[in-house]
Design an enzyme around this catalytic site. Structure first.
Site, mmCIF file in Angstrom:
data_model
loop_
_atom_site.group_PDB
_atom_site.id
_atom_site.type_symbol
_atom_site.label_atom_id
_atom_site.label_comp_id
_atom_site.label_asym_id
_atom_site.label_seq_id
_atom_site.Cartn_x
_atom_site.Cartn_y
_atom_site.Cartn_z
ATOM 1 N N LYS A 165 -7.983 9.758 -6.779
ATOM 2 C CA LYS A 165 -7.675 11.013 -6.124
ATOM 3 C C LYS A 165 -8.595 12.086 -6.706
ATOM 4 C CE LYS A 165 -4.077 10.094 -3.428
ATOM 5 N NZ LYS A 165 -4.057 10.398 -1.980
ATOM 6 N N LYS A 269 -1.506 4.768 7.412
ATOM 7 C CA LYS A 269 -0.239 4.688 6.701
ATOM 8 C C LYS A 269 0.842 4.481 7.747
ATOM 9 C CE LYS A 269 -1.474 7.885 2.951
ATOM 10 N NZ LYS A 269 -1.101 9.165 2.286
#
Length: 372
Positions: A165, A269
């Site tokens: 990230k 997702k």
């Protein structure tokens, strides 16, 4: 086989690892476990997990309300074997609310697969694979001085693919973090980065060109979700493949992103896209361009959601190696759900019917938060 009941169990569970990014941090796991019961006693299970603040408007409270007051009344009494009609009804009740809808849809598919005594991946058209190599996630809370040690531990645990990230205002911080990971994991390992739509065009171009020497597999959503023109320009300006995730919330979005030339691959997702049917539609659109899709979410969730995304991955021909459905690994100790087989960073799907997840309903009911 008619739907007799739809229940929701709101849980607030501890996490053993905060996997944060530019879209925010989650200090616990707020999730709605959804049960669909049929008139012949079959139970299907699904999960709707509250996302990071910067990624979604849905919360545990809104999801519980939508399931109880809107989706359940609309679906109870329908024949679950007419699955397409049931899913149409679900998505037609109210627009939006993809996370809650995905949870209900998962429970429906789990029940149908159990009725036919099939693992869910077979009902979805798979498997193309039954073993999925997982991606080791590295959050923004890990600075350059600590991220190498975490990456080393993941490597020792069997991980060969890693995701960082990123999103620091000081670009050098993320350059140093990526360098530290590459030095530890070696040149053969795959490294992905995810900016969670946090950069300006100028910063993204500067950062990704600086990172290109570390041979990144892809950079996920560096720019704002709606700025496809800039995303396409960035894709042409840097030496790193661009993955779109926040920009794709529907099959229609996938078409627009690809027509704009804004991505080399798309990320799916299950909850963000709104369920299996829409996910499979997106994968087909991307596959028609001979491009891959990345599957899975890394934020803390229970084994229900992670298993659902594993079955989805197994049913997609163009799923990229390296599944990101690692949220169940960030959950704290719990004895409510079990069923994922994991060894050396690889998950193996079994022939158990449905999702293959065991739910202790008694313990689930005891731990559920009742004021939702």
């Amino acid at each position: 086989m008619k739907i007799a009941a739809i229940d929701g169990y709101a849980l607030i569970l501890p996490v053993k690892e905060i996997y944060g990014g530019a879209a925010g941090y989650l200090e616990d796991c707020r999730t709605l476990i959804i049960r669909v019961e049929t008139d012949n006693g079959i139970e299907g299970w699904g999960e709707a997990t509250q996302g990071r603040p910067g990624n979604t408007y849905e919360t545990l409270e809104t999801m519980a309300i939508m399931v109880r007051r809107y989706f359940a009344p609309a679906l109870i009494g329908m024949d679950v074997e007419e699955t397409g009609a049931v899913i149409n009804q679900l998505h037609g009740v109210r627009s939006g609310h993809p996370i809650a809808k995905a949870g209900v849809e998962t429970a429906i598919y789990d029940a149908v697969a159990k009725f036919y005594n099939l693992p869910l991946y077979r009902l979805l058209g798979g498997p193309y694979r039954r073993q999925i190599e997982l991606v080791g996630g590295l959050g923004m809370d890990l600075g350059a001085e600590t991220i190498g040690a975490k990456a080393q531990q993941l490597k020792l645990d069997g991980y060969r693919q890693f995701k960082l990230k990123i999103g620091h205002k000081d670009l050098q911080k993320d350059i140093d973090r990526v360098r530290a990971v590459r030095e530890v994991v070696g040149g053969e390992a795959s490294i992905r980065v995810d900016g969670n739509a946090s950069y300006s065009f100028a910063d993204a171009r500067e950062l990704l060109n600086a990172l290109s020497c570390y041979h990144l597999s892809d950079a996920e959503q560096p720019l704002a979700r709606g700025d496809l023109k800039s995303l396409a320009e960035l894709r042409r300006a840097v030496g790193v493949p661009i993955a779109a995730q926040e920009s794709v919330t529907s099959p229609e979005d996938a078409l627009v992103v690809l027509e704009a030339g804004a991505a080399d691959l798309l990320k799916i997702k299950l909850t963000h896209i709104g369920g299996f049917r829409r996910a499979l539609q997106v994968a087909a659109i991307v596959g028609a361009k001979a491009l891959p899709v990345v599957i899975g979410q890394g934020s803390a969730c229970t084994p229900i959601l992670s298993a659902a995304e594993m079955h989805l991955h197994a049913a997609m021909n163009n799923a990229q190696p390296g599944g990101e459905m690692t949220g169940f690994l960030r959950l704290g100790e719990q004895d409510i759900l079990s069923g994922i087989e994991l060894k050396h960073a690889r998950a193996t799907l079994t022939n158990r019917a449905g999702l293959g997840i065991t739910v202790n309903r008694e313990k689930l009911a005891r731990q559920a938060v009742n004021n939702f």
